[in-house]
Design an enzyme around this catalytic site. Structure first.
Site, PDB file in Angstrom:
ATOM      1  N   ASP A  14      10.206   1.742  -3.934  1.00 13.48           N
ATOM      2  CA  ASP A  14       9.734   0.943  -5.073  1.00 13.48           C
ATOM      3  C   ASP A  14      10.337  -0.462  -5.059  1.00 13.48           C
ATOM      4  O   ASP A  14      11.452  -0.667  -4.575  1.00 13.48           O
ATOM      5  CB  ASP A  14      10.107   1.674  -6.374  1.00 13.48           C
ATOM      6  CG  ASP A  14       9.332   1.146  -7.573  1.00 13.48           C
ATOM      7  OD1 ASP A  14       8.290   0.483  -7.373  1.00 13.48           O
ATOM      8  OD2 ASP A  14       9.765   1.396  -8.713  1.00 13.48           O
ATOM      9  N   ASN A  63      -1.468   4.927  -8.838  1.00 15.05           N
ATOM     10  CA  ASN A  63      -1.592   3.553  -8.335  1.00 15.05           C
ATOM     11  C   ASN A  63      -3.054   3.102  -8.207  1.00 15.05           C
ATOM     12  O   ASN A  63      -3.326   1.910  -8.075  1.00 15.05           O
ATOM     13  CB  ASN A  63      -0.881   3.381  -6.974  1.00 15.05           C
ATOM     14  CG  ASN A  63       0.630   3.379  -7.072  1.00 15.05           C
ATOM     15  OD1 ASN A  63       1.339   3.823  -6.158  1.00 15.05           O
ATOM     16  ND2 ASN A  63       1.174   2.856  -8.161  1.00 15.05           N
TER      17      ASN A  63
HETATM   18  C1  IPE Z   1       5.905   4.948  -7.584  1.00  9.67           C
HETATM   19  O1  IPE Z   1       6.063   3.599  -7.857  1.00  9.67           O
HETATM   20  C2  IPE Z   1       4.908   5.125  -6.511  1.00  9.67           C
HETATM   21  C3  IPE Z   1       5.268   4.589  -5.212  1.00  9.67           C
HETATM   22  C4  IPE Z   1       6.432   4.108  -4.870  1.00  9.67           C
HETATM   23  C5  IPE Z   1       4.232   4.629  -4.227  1.00  9.67           C
HETATM   24  P1  IPE Z   1       5.358   2.906  -9.104  1.00  9.67           P
HETATM   25  O2  IPE Z   1       5.833   1.511  -9.137  1.00  9.67           O
HETATM   26  O3  IPE Z   1       3.895   3.121  -9.050  1.00  9.67           O
HETATM   27  O4  IPE Z   1       5.945   3.760 -10.325  1.00  9.67           O
HETATM   28  P2  IPE Z   1       6.053   3.446 -11.860  1.00  9.67           P
HETATM   29  O5  IPE Z   1       4.665   3.185 -12.337  1.00  9.67           O
HETATM   30  O6  IPE Z   1       6.929   2.248 -12.030  1.00  9.67           O
HETATM   31  O7  IPE Z   1       6.669   4.671 -12.448  1.00  9.67           O
HETATM   32  C1  IPE Z   2       6.132   0.069  -4.523  1.00  7.90           C
HETATM   33  O1  IPE Z   2       6.345  -1.219  -4.990  1.00  7.90           O
HETATM   34  C2  IPE Z   2       4.895   0.184  -3.671  1.00  7.90           C
HETATM   35  C3  IPE Z   2       3.754   0.843  -4.330  1.00  7.90           C
HETATM   36  C4  IPE Z   2       3.788   1.422  -5.501  1.00  7.90           C
HETATM   37  C5  IPE Z   2       2.505   0.824  -3.606  1.00  7.90           C
HETATM   38  P1  IPE Z   2       5.616  -1.762  -6.283  1.00  7.90           P
HETATM   39  O2  IPE Z   2       4.297  -2.328  -5.882  1.00  7.90           O
HETATM   40  O3  IPE Z   2       5.560  -0.714  -7.324  1.00  7.90           O
HETATM   41  O4  IPE Z   2       6.571  -2.937  -6.718  1.00  7.90           O
HETATM   42  P2  IPE Z   2       7.158  -3.206  -8.168  1.00  7.90           P
HETATM   43  O5  IPE Z   2       7.757  -1.932  -8.659  1.00  7.90           O
HETATM   44  O6  IPE Z   2       6.018  -3.651  -9.027  1.00  7.90           O
HETATM   45  O7  IPE Z   2       8.175  -4.267  -7.975  1.00  7.90           O
HETATM   46 MG    MG Z   3       6.866  -0.090  -8.773  1.00  7.59          MG
END
Ligand code: IPE
Ligand code: IPE
Ligand code: MG
Length: 243
Positions: A14, A63
């Site tokens: 993340d 997502n």
């Molecule tokens: C969790 O990250 C999913 C992945 C790392 C692929 P998110 O960024 O989507 O999670 P939330 O929404 O902050 O919980």
């Molecule tokens: C994790 O990074 C990757 C995916 C969920 C695809 P994020 O895209 O959630 O990045 P942040 O959490 O918004 O910084």
């Molecule tokens: Mg994230």
């Protein structure tokens, strides 16, 4: 006594978007691109130190509610990376695997994924599982429906539904449970990842944003894990006496 290196590590990768913002990029995409490099390094390092299974959360079922432009970019990064990374996978003896609702991925993505899985199927140093369009509740529901069907048509007795037979219905049926789950970016939640499988995993939350994740962070998480007292329901005295 220190715990041995975990056999199976799960990572919630993340923080890509925040990383891109901090670096001054106009979109979040660059964060996802550098995230692939971080994953390559983590997988290579994990296989070198003897981790047998690495499972990474790359795209959650939830997502799909992100803007279409970000989803499209993520899917094209995935297609590109699968072909670019084949050499690294082969060189390091890494078998690729995938869990999640793969049919919901764009056709090109799923095709590239299946080809890479097939091309690396004989590798046996480490299994790298990508969780794509993955949601743990959805996975548990699919398993439940399959079990109900088996009971209804007489292939399974209700008394034979147990921890082991249920685990065999999950998409992780051929993986041991992770002993260590890492989440980067400072968030302290599981976000629908491996809920059943991580029931006894040690959780390590690191402040580092995923694109900055390096060997040092993997080693830090493993060393935190190694110091944990894993009682699995027993008392500390029992553990000390090796009961
Ligand atoms: C969790 O990250 C999913 C992945 C790392 C692929 P998110 O960024 O989507 O999670 P939330 O929404 O902050 O919980
Ligand atoms: C994790 O990074 C990757 C995916 C969920 C695809 P994020 O895209 O959630 O990045 P942040 O959490 O918004 O910084
Ligand atoms: Mg994230």
């Amino acid at each position: 006594m220190k715990n041995p290196i975990p056999k199976h590590i799960a990572i919630i990768m993340d923080g890509n978007g925040r990383w891109a913002k901090i670096q001054g990029f106009k979109t979040r995409i660059r964060g996802h691109e550098i995230g692939v490099t971080a994953l390559r390094n983590a997988a290579t390092h994990a296989s070198e130190i003897g981790v047998k299974y690495l499972t990474v959360y790359a795209f959650s079922e939830e997502n799909w509610s992100r803007p279409k432009s970000e989803i499209d970019a993520l899917m094209s990064i995935l297609v590109r990376s699968l072909s670019n990374e084949l050499e690294t996978l082969q060189k390091n003896g890494i078998r690729l695997n995938a869990i999640g609702n793969l049919d919901s991925l764009p056709r090109k993505c799923n095709k590239e994924l299946q080809e890479t899985i097939k091309a690396t199927s004989a590798n046996n140093l480490m299994t790298l599982t990508l969780a794509l369009s993955y949601g743990s509740r959805q996975e548990i529901l699919i398993a439940t429906k399959s079990i109900v069907n088996k009971v209804l048509d007489g292939r399974l007795k209700i008394d034979d539904i147990n921890d082991i037979s249920f685990s065999k219905e999950l998409s992780t049926y051929d993986l041991p449970d992770p002993e260590l789950m890492i989440r980067t970016s400072g968030e302290q939640r599981i976000s629908n990842f491996l809920l059943w499988q991580s029931s006894y995993a040690e959780l390590v939350f690191l402040p580092v944003l995923w694109p900055d994740f390096s060997r040092v962070h993997l080693e830090d998480a493993i060393s935190q894990y190694q110091k944990r007292n894993r009682r699995l329901g027993k008392t500390s005295d029992q553990i000390e006496m090796n009961e």
